[in-house]
Motif scaffolding. Structure first.
Motif, PDB file in Angstrom:
ATOM      1  N   LYS A   1       0.846  -1.193   0.000  1.00 23.61           N
ATOM      2  CA  LYS A   1       0.000   0.000   0.000  1.00 23.61           C
ATOM      3  C   LYS A   1       0.881   1.243   0.000  1.00 23.61           C
ATOM      4  O   LYS A   1       1.785   1.385   0.837  1.00 23.61           O
ATOM      5  CB  LYS A   1      -0.917   0.020   1.223  1.00 23.61           C
ATOM      6  CG  LYS A   1      -1.851   1.222   1.251  1.00 23.61           C
ATOM      7  CD  LYS A   1      -2.819   1.207   0.085  1.00 23.61           C
ATOM      8  CE  LYS A   1      -3.607   2.508  -0.023  1.00 23.61           C
ATOM      9  NZ  LYS A   1      -4.502   2.505  -1.183  1.00 23.61           N
ATOM     10  N   THR A   2       0.593   2.109  -0.951  1.00 22.41           N
ATOM     11  CA  THR A   2       1.359   3.338  -1.092  1.00 22.41           C
ATOM     12  C   THR A   2       0.417   4.530  -0.955  1.00 22.41           C
ATOM     13  O   THR A   2      -0.653   4.528  -1.550  1.00 22.41           O
ATOM     14  CB  THR A   2       2.022   3.373  -2.488  1.00 22.41           C
ATOM     15  OG1 THR A   2       2.829   2.202  -2.605  1.00 22.41           O
ATOM     16  CG2 THR A   2       2.894   4.588  -2.676  1.00 22.41           C
ATOM     17  N   PHE A   3       0.786   5.512  -0.140  1.00 14.28           N
ATOM     18  CA  PHE A   3       0.012   6.756  -0.023  1.00 14.28           C
ATOM     19  C   PHE A   3       0.848   7.890  -0.604  1.00 14.28           C
ATOM     20  O   PHE A   3       1.929   8.179  -0.078  1.00 14.28           O
ATOM     21  CB  PHE A   3      -0.299   7.070   1.446  1.00 14.28           C
ATOM     22  CG  PHE A   3      -1.237   6.090   2.098  1.00 14.28           C
ATOM     23  CD1 PHE A   3      -2.579   6.036   1.753  1.00 14.28           C
ATOM     24  CD2 PHE A   3      -0.762   5.198   3.045  1.00 14.28           C
ATOM     25  CE1 PHE A   3      -3.426   5.129   2.359  1.00 14.28           C
ATOM     26  CE2 PHE A   3      -1.613   4.289   3.654  1.00 14.28           C
ATOM     27  CZ  PHE A   3      -2.949   4.257   3.302  1.00 14.28           C
ATOM     28  N   ALA A   4       0.339   8.517  -1.668  1.00  8.85           N
ATOM     29  CA  ALA A   4       1.039   9.642  -2.308  1.00  8.85           C
ATOM     30  C   ALA A   4       2.516   9.318  -2.524  1.00  8.85           C
ATOM     31  O   ALA A   4       3.405  10.039  -2.069  1.00  8.85           O
ATOM     32  CB  ALA A   4       0.883  10.908  -1.458  1.00  8.85           C
ATOM     33  N   ALA A   5       2.755   8.220  -3.205  1.00  9.21           N
ATOM     34  CA  ALA A   5       4.102   7.757  -3.568  1.00  9.21           C
ATOM     35  C   ALA A   5       4.952   7.345  -2.364  1.00  9.21           C
ATOM     36  O   ALA A   5       6.131   7.033  -2.510  1.00  9.21           O
ATOM     37  CB  ALA A   5       4.834   8.812  -4.395  1.00  9.21           C
ATOM     38  N   GLN A   6       4.355   7.353  -1.183  1.00  7.80           N
ATOM     39  CA  GLN A   6       5.094   6.971   0.023  1.00  7.80           C
ATOM     40  C   GLN A   6       4.621   5.567   0.433  1.00  7.80           C
ATOM     41  O   GLN A   6       3.459   5.401   0.807  1.00  7.80           O
ATOM     42  CB  GLN A   6       4.775   7.979   1.142  1.00  7.80           C
ATOM     43  CG  GLN A   6       5.600   7.841   2.404  1.00  7.80           C
ATOM     44  CD  GLN A   6       7.055   8.222   2.190  1.00  7.80           C
ATOM     45  OE1 GLN A   6       7.356   9.115   1.408  1.00  7.80           O
ATOM     46  NE2 GLN A   6       7.954   7.518   2.857  1.00  7.80           N
ATOM     47  N   PRO A   7       5.488   4.570   0.353  1.00  8.78           N
ATOM     48  CA  PRO A   7       5.026   3.216   0.698  1.00  8.78           C
ATOM     49  C   PRO A   7       4.749   3.091   2.197  1.00  8.78           C
ATOM     50  O   PRO A   7       5.579   3.469   3.018  1.00  8.78           O
ATOM     51  CB  PRO A   7       6.189   2.315   0.269  1.00  8.78           C
ATOM     52  CG  PRO A   7       7.366   3.208   0.147  1.00  8.78           C
ATOM     53  CD  PRO A   7       6.887   4.595  -0.081  1.00  8.78           C
ATOM     54  N   ALA A   8       3.548   2.595   2.530  1.00  5.79           N
ATOM     55  CA  ALA A   8       3.204   2.368   3.942  1.00  5.79           C
ATOM     56  C   ALA A   8       3.469   0.913   4.314  1.00  5.79           C
ATOM     57  O   ALA A   8       3.962   0.615   5.407  1.00  5.79           O
ATOM     58  CB  ALA A   8       1.740   2.714   4.185  1.00  5.79           C
ATOM     59  N   VAL A   9       3.127   0.007   3.399  1.00  4.63           N
ATOM     60  CA  VAL A   9       3.419  -1.424   3.596  1.00  4.63           C
ATOM     61  C   VAL A   9       3.960  -1.956   2.282  1.00  4.63           C
ATOM     62  O   VAL A   9       3.433  -1.644   1.213  1.00  4.63           O
ATOM     63  CB  VAL A   9       2.142  -2.204   3.999  1.00  4.63           C
ATOM     64  CG1 VAL A   9       2.457  -3.680   4.170  1.00  4.63           C
ATOM     65  CG2 VAL A   9       1.547  -1.650   5.279  1.00  4.63           C
ATOM     66  N   ARG A  10       5.021  -2.763   2.384  1.00  8.23           N
ATOM     67  CA  ARG A  10       5.655  -3.250   1.159  1.00  8.23           C
ATOM     68  C   ARG A  10       5.685  -4.772   1.126  1.00  8.23           C
ATOM     69  O   ARG A  10       6.246  -5.407   2.024  1.00  8.23           O
ATOM     70  CB  ARG A  10       7.108  -2.741   1.097  1.00  8.23           C
ATOM     71  CG  ARG A  10       7.214  -1.332   0.548  1.00  8.23           C
ATOM     72  CD  ARG A  10       8.653  -0.899   0.469  1.00  8.23           C
ATOM     73  NE  ARG A  10       9.104  -0.472   1.796  1.00  8.23           N
ATOM     74  CZ  ARG A  10      10.078   0.414   1.986  1.00  8.23           C
ATOM     75  NH1 ARG A  10      10.717   0.907   0.979  1.00  8.23           N
ATOM     76  NH2 ARG A  10      10.424   0.769   3.203  1.00  8.23           N
TER      77      ARG A  10
ATOM     78  N   THR B   1      -2.529  -1.256  -3.088  1.00  9.84           N
ATOM     79  CA  THR B   1      -1.913  -0.737  -4.308  1.00  9.84           C
ATOM     80  C   THR B   1      -1.537  -1.908  -5.219  1.00  9.84           C
ATOM     81  O   THR B   1      -1.700  -1.855  -6.426  1.00  9.84           O
ATOM     82  CB  THR B   1      -0.662   0.098  -3.950  1.00  9.84           C
ATOM     83  OG1 THR B   1      -1.053   1.103  -3.014  1.00  9.84           O
ATOM     84  CG2 THR B   1      -0.060   0.763  -5.169  1.00  9.84           C
ATOM     85  N   SER B   2      -1.046  -2.975  -4.596  1.00  5.09           N
ATOM     86  CA  SER B   2      -0.846  -4.224  -5.330  1.00  5.09           C
ATOM     87  C   SER B   2      -0.959  -5.369  -4.329  1.00  5.09           C
ATOM     88  O   SER B   2      -0.899  -5.160  -3.122  1.00  5.09           O
ATOM     89  CB  SER B   2       0.516  -4.238  -6.032  1.00  5.09           C
ATOM     90  OG  SER B   2       1.545  -4.201  -5.081  1.00  5.09           O
ATOM     91  N   GLY B   3      -1.136  -6.564  -4.859  1.00  7.25           N
ATOM     92  CA  GLY B   3      -1.304  -7.729  -3.988  1.00  7.25           C
ATOM     93  C   GLY B   3      -2.751  -7.889  -3.543  1.00  7.25           C
ATOM     94  O   GLY B   3      -3.636  -7.132  -3.975  1.00  7.25           O
ATOM     95  N   ASP B   4      -2.984  -8.859  -2.674  1.00  6.14           N
ATOM     96  CA  ASP B   4      -4.350  -9.166  -2.232  1.00  6.14           C
ATOM     97  C   ASP B   4      -4.400  -9.320  -0.720  1.00  6.14           C
ATOM     98  O   ASP B   4      -3.416  -9.723  -0.094  1.00  6.14           O
ATOM     99  CB  ASP B   4      -4.811 -10.515  -2.824  1.00  6.14           C
ATOM    100  CG  ASP B   4      -4.937 -10.451  -4.321  1.00  6.14           C
ATOM    101  OD1 ASP B   4      -5.622  -9.544  -4.818  1.00  6.14           O
ATOM    102  OD2 ASP B   4      -4.319 -11.302  -5.000  1.00  6.14           O
ATOM    103  N   VAL B   5      -5.577  -9.035  -0.190  1.00  6.84           N
ATOM    104  CA  VAL B   5      -5.865  -9.374   1.214  1.00  6.84           C
ATOM    105  C   VAL B   5      -7.162 -10.180   1.188  1.00  6.84           C
ATOM    106  O   VAL B   5      -8.188  -9.688   0.713  1.00  6.84           O
ATOM    107  CB  VAL B   5      -6.021  -8.118   2.087  1.00  6.84           C
ATOM    108  CG1 VAL B   5      -6.228  -8.523   3.541  1.00  6.84           C
ATOM    109  CG2 VAL B   5      -4.822  -7.204   1.953  1.00  6.84           C
ATOM    110  N   LEU B   6      -7.100 -11.412   1.652  1.00  5.23           N
ATOM    111  CA  LEU B   6      -8.247 -12.312   1.583  1.00  5.23           C
ATOM    112  C   LEU B   6      -8.703 -12.700   2.988  1.00  5.23           C
ATOM    113  O   LEU B   6      -7.883 -12.877   3.895  1.00  5.23           O
ATOM    114  CB  LEU B   6      -7.877 -13.584   0.806  1.00  5.23           C
ATOM    115  CG  LEU B   6      -7.289 -13.359  -0.595  1.00  5.23           C
ATOM    116  CD1 LEU B   6      -6.798 -14.675  -1.192  1.00  5.23           C
ATOM    117  CD2 LEU B   6      -8.319 -12.714  -1.509  1.00  5.23           C
ATOM    118  N   ILE B   7     -10.017 -12.806   3.133  1.00  5.41           N
ATOM    119  CA  ILE B   7     -10.605 -13.167   4.427  1.00  5.41           C
ATOM    120  C   ILE B   7     -11.433 -14.445   4.251  1.00  5.41           C
ATOM    121  O   ILE B   7     -12.175 -14.575   3.269  1.00  5.41           O
ATOM    122  CB  ILE B   7     -11.541 -12.045   4.948  1.00  5.41           C
ATOM    123  CG1 ILE B   7     -10.799 -10.711   5.066  1.00  5.41           C
ATOM    124  CG2 ILE B   7     -12.186 -12.423   6.276  1.00  5.41           C
ATOM    125  CD1 ILE B   7      -9.769 -10.614   6.142  1.00  5.41           C
ATOM    126  N   GLY B   8     -11.343 -15.356   5.222  1.00  6.41           N
ATOM    127  CA  GLY B   8     -12.175 -16.558   5.228  1.00  6.41           C
ATOM    128  C   GLY B   8     -11.592 -17.674   4.395  1.00  6.41           C
ATOM    129  O   GLY B   8     -10.524 -17.546   3.778  1.00  6.41           O
TER     130      GLY B   8
END
Lengths: 299, 279
Positions: free
Chosen positions: A9-18, A54-61
């Motif tokens: 996840k990237t916020f305004a070009a600043q990566p928060a989680v990579r 921003t990329s990748g997936d988060v899956l639940i269940g």
């Protein structure tokens, strides 16, 4: 039950989680640890479907449904870090609103208010609540449904000792009932008490994924023994550094890093040398020191 | 839970919140006081006294409605649609589509603001009816309907402006809402007329027609004046629209259609924006 697959996840070009990949099995409790700004809340909010990867997936269940899907949110409860409610509503009105939104039976509202120790004040306007009471009301909302997954963002940050007691009791009960719990915390005590595993995020990257025992060992090795020594022979400090190469001294203060198991040998060495020990304190490893080591290790 | 029951739940919750909000209560009181003052003081400038009839009161109230109602609905709507961060996180983590929550809240806010206006129109209406009878009641009701339409347009715009804003972004959303109000209510006419004065007759007429339909506040003003006073009160933009449509019925239909577009399109865009927003 919760799967992060190369989540970024990237916020305004600043990566928060990579590039976070993490699988949390059903019935497991995982603590997300890390310094401020390390991406813990972003990770939790992605699991709650509040932010879009921003990329990748988060899956639940099982089978996994993307967290943005309302079907995924049916399987989870989320407690935000600083929960807020409209101040003109009463606690009971808030609980009733969320109870009806989740399609939970009316009896669950009373149970949740009791668990959050708010039964006596549920008919008061929220504007009269303390910060801790608002947080407990948030916890009551999160506890309304018996959903398989609980996401808790710093759940104990605003709780007083009574609230803390109620919180531990409820969460341990839910954990025993097989609920999957993912939570963030800055309190090592919370993490140790509730978590089966610890995911440590540093600067948005998963720096370590440890079991409770592994974390305990890592922290223990970062403990420190502080001694106040008088009449030390000239060669004592050199002999001590052979035992603990990181030892330092400033005046009569000697600081000897090392795990708890190495401390008796240090004390024996000082005593056998004929020096006098005027004071002695032992500190266990701290999370912030551990984070710093992880950053240093990576860079 | 069905979509209809979620809509009902959110709408009733928002209605309760809006009715308890100081801003809505003050709006109802001030609107009622102004409406009463306008109806009671209309003859003063012409040297007379007593309460105006419904038609004169409606004409006098038109500018007040065009000025106050959009501002109130934009501010109340933007505030409601950009809640505290923690409140937004908790609400949108529930297993309900964000657009359903938004539509429900929109309905509740709409009901609350319409109720507040109904108090204002109702109080002055009762006084007028008791003093001057029911002459011109249709004009008064038309202004009420226009006020309701402006409320819907402004709330849709507020939902679009806020569109998933929460916490610190609320101040920015409120600033944008105020700018939108200033442009639509104050600046727009001046700019449109200024530009038209620089053009030749044909292009100027087309510009003014477009300008009237493109701004819902202008469209509502034109519709109300058309309904209350006919073409005698029309300015150049409204006359250009009337010439273009070839009659008052077609002009009225075009205005209604334009206002409907201004209600539906921003609301749909707001729902889409909210679905895609990071909370």
């Amino acid at each position: 039950m919760i799967t992060f697959r190369r989540f970024t996840k990237t916020f305004a070009a600043q990566p928060a989680v990579r590039d976070l990949s993490l699988e949390i099995a059903g019935g497991e409790a995982v603590a997300l640890l890390g310094p401020n700004g390390s991406g813990k809340t972003t990770t939790l909010k992605a699991a709650a479907g509040l932010i879009r990867p921003t990329s990748g997936d988060v899956l639940i269940g099982e089978p996994g449904v993307t967290a943005r899907d309302p079907r995924a949110r049916r399987a989870l409860s989320f407690l935000p870090q600083r929960v807020a409610f409209p101040e003109s509503l009463t606690g009971r009105e808030v609980i009733d609103f969320y109870r009806r939104l989740r399609g939970v039976e009316p009896a669950a509202a009373d149970a949740a208010l009791t668990l959050a120790s708010l039964n006596g004040s549920s008919n008061r306007a929220i504007s009269t609540y303390s910060g801790g009471m608002v947080q407990r009301l948030g916890l009551a909302v999160a506890l309304l449904p018996s959903s398989p997954v609980m996401l808790l963002d710093e759940p104990t940050a605003a709780l007083d000792p009574d609230g803390l007691c109620a919180f531990y009791s409820v969460i341990e009960h839910r954990k025993a009932a097989g609920q999957t719990i993912l939570f963030t915390s800055h309190q090592l005590g919370d993490a140790e008490r509730l978590a089966d595993r610890f995911a440590i995020l540093v600067e948005g990257t998963l720096a370590a994924l440890l079991t409770a025992r592994e974390l305990g060992d890592r922290l223990a090795s970062r403990g420190v023994l502080r001694l106040r020594i008088e009449n030390a022979p000239a060669d004592l400090f050199d002999r001590l550094r052979r035992l603990s190469p990181g030892a330092t001294r400033a005046g009569d203060q000697w600081i000897v890093p090392g795990p708890a198991g190495s401390r008796p040998a240090v004390v024996d060495l000082v005593r056998e040398s004929g020096a006098s020990i005027l004071g002695l304190t032992a500190e266990e490893g701290r999370l912030d020191v551990f984070y710093r080591d992880l950053v240093g290790g990576r860079s | 839970m069905t979509t209809a029951s979620v809509l009902w739940l959110c709408a009733s919750q928002e209605l309760v919140l809006a009715m308890r909000a100081r801003a809505t209560q003050i709006f109802a009181l001030v609107f009622a006081a102004l409406a009463l003052a306008v109806s009671a003081s209309g003859y003063i400038l012409s040297g007379g006294s007593g309460v105006q009839d419904f038609a004169r009161t409606a004409t006098s109230l038109t500018e007040l409605v065009l000025f106050v109602v959009p501002m109130m609905a934009l501010l109340v709507g933007t505030t409601a649609f950009s809640p505290d961060q923690g409140a937004a996180e908790l609400l949108f983590s529930q297993p309900v589509a964000r657009r359903t929550l938004m539509w429900g809240r929109l309905l509740g806010l709409f009901a609350a603001l319409v109720a507040a206006q109904a108090i204002g129109f109702g109080v002055s209406g009762l006084v007028i009816f008791s003093q001057s009878g029911q002459d011109g009641l249709a004009s008064f009701l038309l202004l009420g309907a226009a006020s309701v339409a402006l409320t819907a347009v402004s709330l849709s715009a507020a939902a679009l402006i806020a569109g998933g804003s929460a916490g610190r972004r609320r101040a920015r959303a409120l600033a944008i809402a105020l700018c939108v109000w200033f442009v639509a209510v104050v600046l727009y006419d001046l700019v449109a007329l200024g530009l038209a004065s620089l053009l030749r007759s044909g292009p100027a007429s087309r510009l003014l027609i477009t300008a009237t339909l493109a701004n819902p506040v202008d469209a509502v003003r034109t519709g109300v004046l058309l309904g209350i006073q006919g073409t005698s009160a029309f300015g150049s933009a409204s006359l250009a629209l009337l010439r273009f449509t070839g009659g008052t019925t077609r002009a009225a239909l075009l205005i209604v259609a334009g206002v409907m577009v201004w209600i539906v399109v921003p609301a749909l865009a707001a729902a889409r924006r909210l679905e895609r927003a990071d909370i």
